[in-house]
Design a protein around this motif. Sequence first.
Motif, PDB file in Angstrom:
ATOM      1  N   PRO A   1      23.156  48.227 -46.403  1.00 18.92           N
ATOM      2  CA  PRO A   1      22.548  47.229 -45.515  1.00 18.92           C
ATOM      3  C   PRO A   1      21.184  46.781 -46.018  1.00 18.92           C
ATOM      4  N   ASP A   2      20.923  45.505 -45.870  1.00 19.87           N
ATOM      5  CA  ASP A   2      19.660  44.922 -46.295  1.00 19.87           C
ATOM      6  C   ASP A   2      18.773  44.694 -45.071  1.00 19.87           C
ATOM      7  N   THR A   3      17.572  45.254 -45.105  1.00 25.17           N
ATOM      8  CA  THR A   3      16.676  45.162 -43.954  1.00 25.17           C
ATOM      9  C   THR A   3      16.402  43.721 -43.559  1.00 25.17           C
ATOM     10  N   GLY A   4      16.141  42.870 -44.558  1.00 23.01           N
ATOM     11  CA  GLY A   4      15.840  41.466 -44.269  1.00 23.01           C
ATOM     12  C   GLY A   4      16.994  40.769 -43.575  1.00 23.01           C
ATOM     13  N   GLU A   5      18.216  41.047 -44.021  1.00 24.08           N
ATOM     14  CA  GLU A   5      19.384  40.418 -43.412  1.00 24.08           C
ATOM     15  C   GLU A   5      19.592  40.892 -41.975  1.00 24.08           C
ATOM     16  N   VAL A   6      19.374  42.185 -41.735  1.00 22.52           N
ATOM     17  CA  VAL A   6      19.522  42.709 -40.380  1.00 22.52           C
ATOM     18  C   VAL A   6      18.526  42.038 -39.445  1.00 22.52           C
ATOM     19  N   VAL A   7      17.272  41.965 -39.871  1.00 26.44           N
ATOM     20  CA  VAL A   7      16.241  41.344 -39.035  1.00 26.44           C
ATOM     21  C   VAL A   7      16.554  39.871 -38.784  1.00 26.44           C
ATOM     22  N   LYS A   8      17.018  39.179 -39.813  1.00 29.60           N
ATOM     23  CA  LYS A   8      17.358  37.762 -39.684  1.00 29.60           C
ATOM     24  C   LYS A   8      18.477  37.554 -38.668  1.00 29.60           C
ATOM     25  N   LYS A   9      19.503  38.397 -38.740  1.00 26.55           N
ATOM     26  CA  LYS A   9      20.643  38.236 -37.830  1.00 26.55           C
ATOM     27  C   LYS A   9      20.306  38.699 -36.413  1.00 26.55           C
ATOM     28  N   VAL A  10      19.396  39.658 -36.285  1.00 31.93           N
ATOM     29  CA  VAL A  10      18.906  40.044 -34.960  1.00 31.93           C
ATOM     30  C   VAL A  10      18.206  38.856 -34.316  1.00 31.93           C
ATOM     31  N   GLY A  11      17.376  38.159 -35.096  1.00 32.39           N
ATOM     32  CA  GLY A  11      16.679  36.985 -34.573  1.00 32.39           C
ATOM     33  C   GLY A  11      17.634  35.878 -34.172  1.00 32.39           C
ATOM     34  N   LYS A  12      18.689  35.700 -34.948  1.00 32.33           N
ATOM     35  CA  LYS A  12      19.678  34.677 -34.627  1.00 32.33           C
ATOM     36  C   LYS A  12      20.385  34.986 -33.317  1.00 32.33           C
ATOM     37  N   LEU A  13      20.767  36.259 -33.125  1.00 31.37           N
ATOM     38  CA  LEU A  13      21.441  36.652 -31.891  1.00 31.37           C
ATOM     39  C   LEU A  13      20.512  36.460 -30.698  1.00 31.37           C
ATOM     40  N   ARG A  14      19.270  36.853 -30.846  1.00 29.58           N
ATOM     41  CA  ARG A  14      18.316  36.714 -29.738  1.00 29.58           C
ATOM     42  C   ARG A  14      18.161  35.242 -29.357  1.00 29.58           C
ATOM     43  N   ALA A  15      18.070  34.350 -30.351  1.00 29.66           N
ATOM     44  CA  ALA A  15      17.901  32.918 -30.072  1.00 29.66           C
ATOM     45  C   ALA A  15      19.101  32.354 -29.325  1.00 29.66           C
ATOM     46  N   ILE A  16      20.300  32.762 -29.726  1.00 22.93           N
ATOM     47  CA  ILE A  16      21.516  32.273 -29.056  1.00 22.93           C
ATOM     48  C   ILE A  16      21.553  32.752 -27.613  1.00 22.93           C
ATOM     49  N   VAL A  17      21.252  34.014 -27.400  1.00 30.24           N
ATOM     50  CA  VAL A  17      21.282  34.572 -26.045  1.00 30.24           C
ATOM     51  C   VAL A  17      20.238  33.896 -25.154  1.00 30.24           C
ATOM     52  N   ASP A  18      19.051  33.621 -25.705  1.00 33.48           N
ATOM     53  CA  ASP A  18      18.015  32.940 -24.928  1.00 33.48           C
ATOM     54  C   ASP A  18      18.473  31.554 -24.484  1.00 33.48           C
ATOM     55  N   GLN A  19      19.198  30.861 -25.342  1.00 33.25           N
ATOM     56  CA  GLN A  19      19.695  29.531 -25.000  1.00 33.25           C
ATOM     57  C   GLN A  19      20.783  29.596 -23.935  1.00 33.25           C
ATOM     58  N   LEU A  20      21.589  30.640 -23.951  1.00 38.01           N
ATOM     59  CA  LEU A  20      22.671  30.771 -22.973  1.00 38.01           C
ATOM     60  C   LEU A  20      22.113  30.950 -21.564  1.00 38.01           C
ATOM     61  N   GLY A  21      21.088  31.765 -21.427  1.00 38.49           N
ATOM     62  CA  GLY A  21      20.480  31.983 -20.118  1.00 38.49           C
ATOM     63  C   GLY A  21      21.378  32.718 -19.133  1.00 38.49           C
ATOM     64  N   VAL A  22      22.268  33.582 -19.624  1.00 40.17           N
ATOM     65  CA  VAL A  22      23.149  34.370 -18.763  1.00 40.17           C
ATOM     66  C   VAL A  22      22.507  35.738 -18.554  1.00 40.17           C
ATOM     67  N   ALA A  23      22.213  36.072 -17.295  1.00 48.35           N
ATOM     68  CA  ALA A  23      21.424  37.271 -16.999  1.00 48.35           C
ATOM     69  C   ALA A  23      22.050  38.535 -17.556  1.00 48.35           C
ATOM     70  N   SER A  24      23.346  38.721 -17.360  1.00 46.77           N
ATOM     71  CA  SER A  24      23.992  39.957 -17.808  1.00 46.77           C
ATOM     72  C   SER A  24      23.939  40.094 -19.327  1.00 46.77           C
ATOM     73  N   VAL A  25      24.110  38.974 -20.034  1.00 49.95           N
ATOM     74  CA  VAL A  25      24.077  39.003 -21.498  1.00 49.95           C
ATOM     75  C   VAL A  25      22.653  39.251 -21.993  1.00 49.95           C
ATOM     76  N   SER A  26      21.684  38.602 -21.359  1.00 50.17           N
ATOM     77  CA  SER A  26      20.284  38.790 -21.751  1.00 50.17           C
ATOM     78  C   SER A  26      19.853  40.234 -21.562  1.00 50.17           C
ATOM     79  N   ALA A  27      20.255  40.832 -20.428  1.00 46.69           N
ATOM     80  CA  ALA A  27      19.876  42.220 -20.145  1.00 46.69           C
ATOM     81  C   ALA A  27      20.481  43.168 -21.169  1.00 46.69           C
ATOM     82  N   ALA A  28      21.762  42.961 -21.496  1.00 51.76           N
ATOM     83  CA  ALA A  28      22.425  43.840 -22.457  1.00 51.76           C
ATOM     84  C   ALA A  28      21.872  43.656 -23.869  1.00 51.76           C
ATOM     85  N   THR A  29      21.511  42.422 -24.204  1.00 51.74           N
ATOM     86  CA  THR A  29      21.038  42.123 -25.553  1.00 51.74           C
ATOM     87  C   THR A  29      19.632  42.651 -25.797  1.00 51.74           C
TER      88      THR A  29
END
Length: 311
Positions: A266-294
Motif C-alpha cells: 500500500p502507498d501512503t499517498g494513494e490511501v490519503v488521496k482516496k480517503v479524501g475522495k470518499l470524504r468529499a463524496i459523503v459530504d456532498q450526499l448529506g445523508v446522516a447515517s452515511v456521514s456518521a459511519a464515514t
Amino acid sequence: MTDTLLRSLRERLLDESEPLAGMLRKCLLLGAETGSEALRDWARKELNGYGSEDEVPKYRKVGGPPIAMDSISGYTLAKNQIIARHQLPREAWEYVPDEFSFKQPIEELEQLAGQKQLSFASPGLAYAQTIWNGQLDEFQSIINLYYVMSGTVLAGVLGQIRTKLVDLVADLTADTPLSELPKKDQVDAAVSHRIGDVYNTTIQTTNGPVAIGAKAKASTEGLTVEDALRLLDEVQRTAADVADTQRGELLDALAELRASVESDEPDTGEVVKKVGKLRAIVDQLGVASVSAATGGAVQALAELALNGAFG
C-alpha cells in the motif's frame, strides 16, 4: 533579568485572571537561565501540547465522559440520548476508554474550558457503533455516537496546572532570594517533586481522544488497519440509505479505498488521496447515517496512513 523574571512570575501567579500560557513562557526562560531541561521540557509540552509518544501527566487525565446517541427505531428518530459505557455491547468496551488524556496546548484548553458543553467523536466510538448495529434488527439503527462534556471539566484540569505552578515557584523561592538564580539541581528537584518526571518520553498506549471540540475527531490509538476496514464495512452497509442514482459513486470510492489499503504494498499517498475522495463524496450526499459511519473510518485510515501504517 533574574530578579525581574522570578519576581514577575511569582506576582503573576497570585493573580487568578492571568493566563497560564504567559506564566509557562516565563518558566521556559527560567529553565534556560538555570540550565534545567526538566523545567523547559515541562513548560514546552504544556504550551505546545503532548505528542503521541509523551507520557501525559495524571492531572491531564479524567474519567470518561457520558456518551450521547442518535438512533432510529422503526419510524422514530431519537437524538441526544445519554448512555453509559456499560450499555454498549461488551465486545466494544475495549475501544471506548474509561479514562481520557487531554494532550492539547494549554491555550486551546483555556478556550475550550470557556464553553458550556463540548461534544466530540472518536474512531473507537465509530467502531462501537458498527458492533452495536450488527446486533440490532433491520428496523433499528444507531446513527451516531459521540461524547458530551461540560467545559468545567477542563477548567478543573487548568486549575490543577495553576496549582502545580504555584507549588513549584513556592519551592524555588523558599530558600532563594528573588534577586538570586536558583541552582539547576534545585529546579530539577522541584519539578520532579511537584510535576513528576513527565519530561521523559515513553510510548503512550492509553486509548482515548486527543482532539476535543464541537464534534471534533479523536486519535486512532488502539485501532488497527483491520479495525478501520471494519468501519468501512459499516459505511458500505449504510450505502443502502443513499438514493440509487448516487449510490454507485459512493460504492466505487469505497472499493478504490479498500483496494489501496489491502494492496500487497500500500502507498501512503494513494490511501490519503482516496480517503479524501470518499470524504468529499459523503459530504456532498448529506445523508446522516452515511456521514456518521464515514467519519470514524476516514479519520482512522488517514491517521494510520500518516503514522506510517502503510509503509
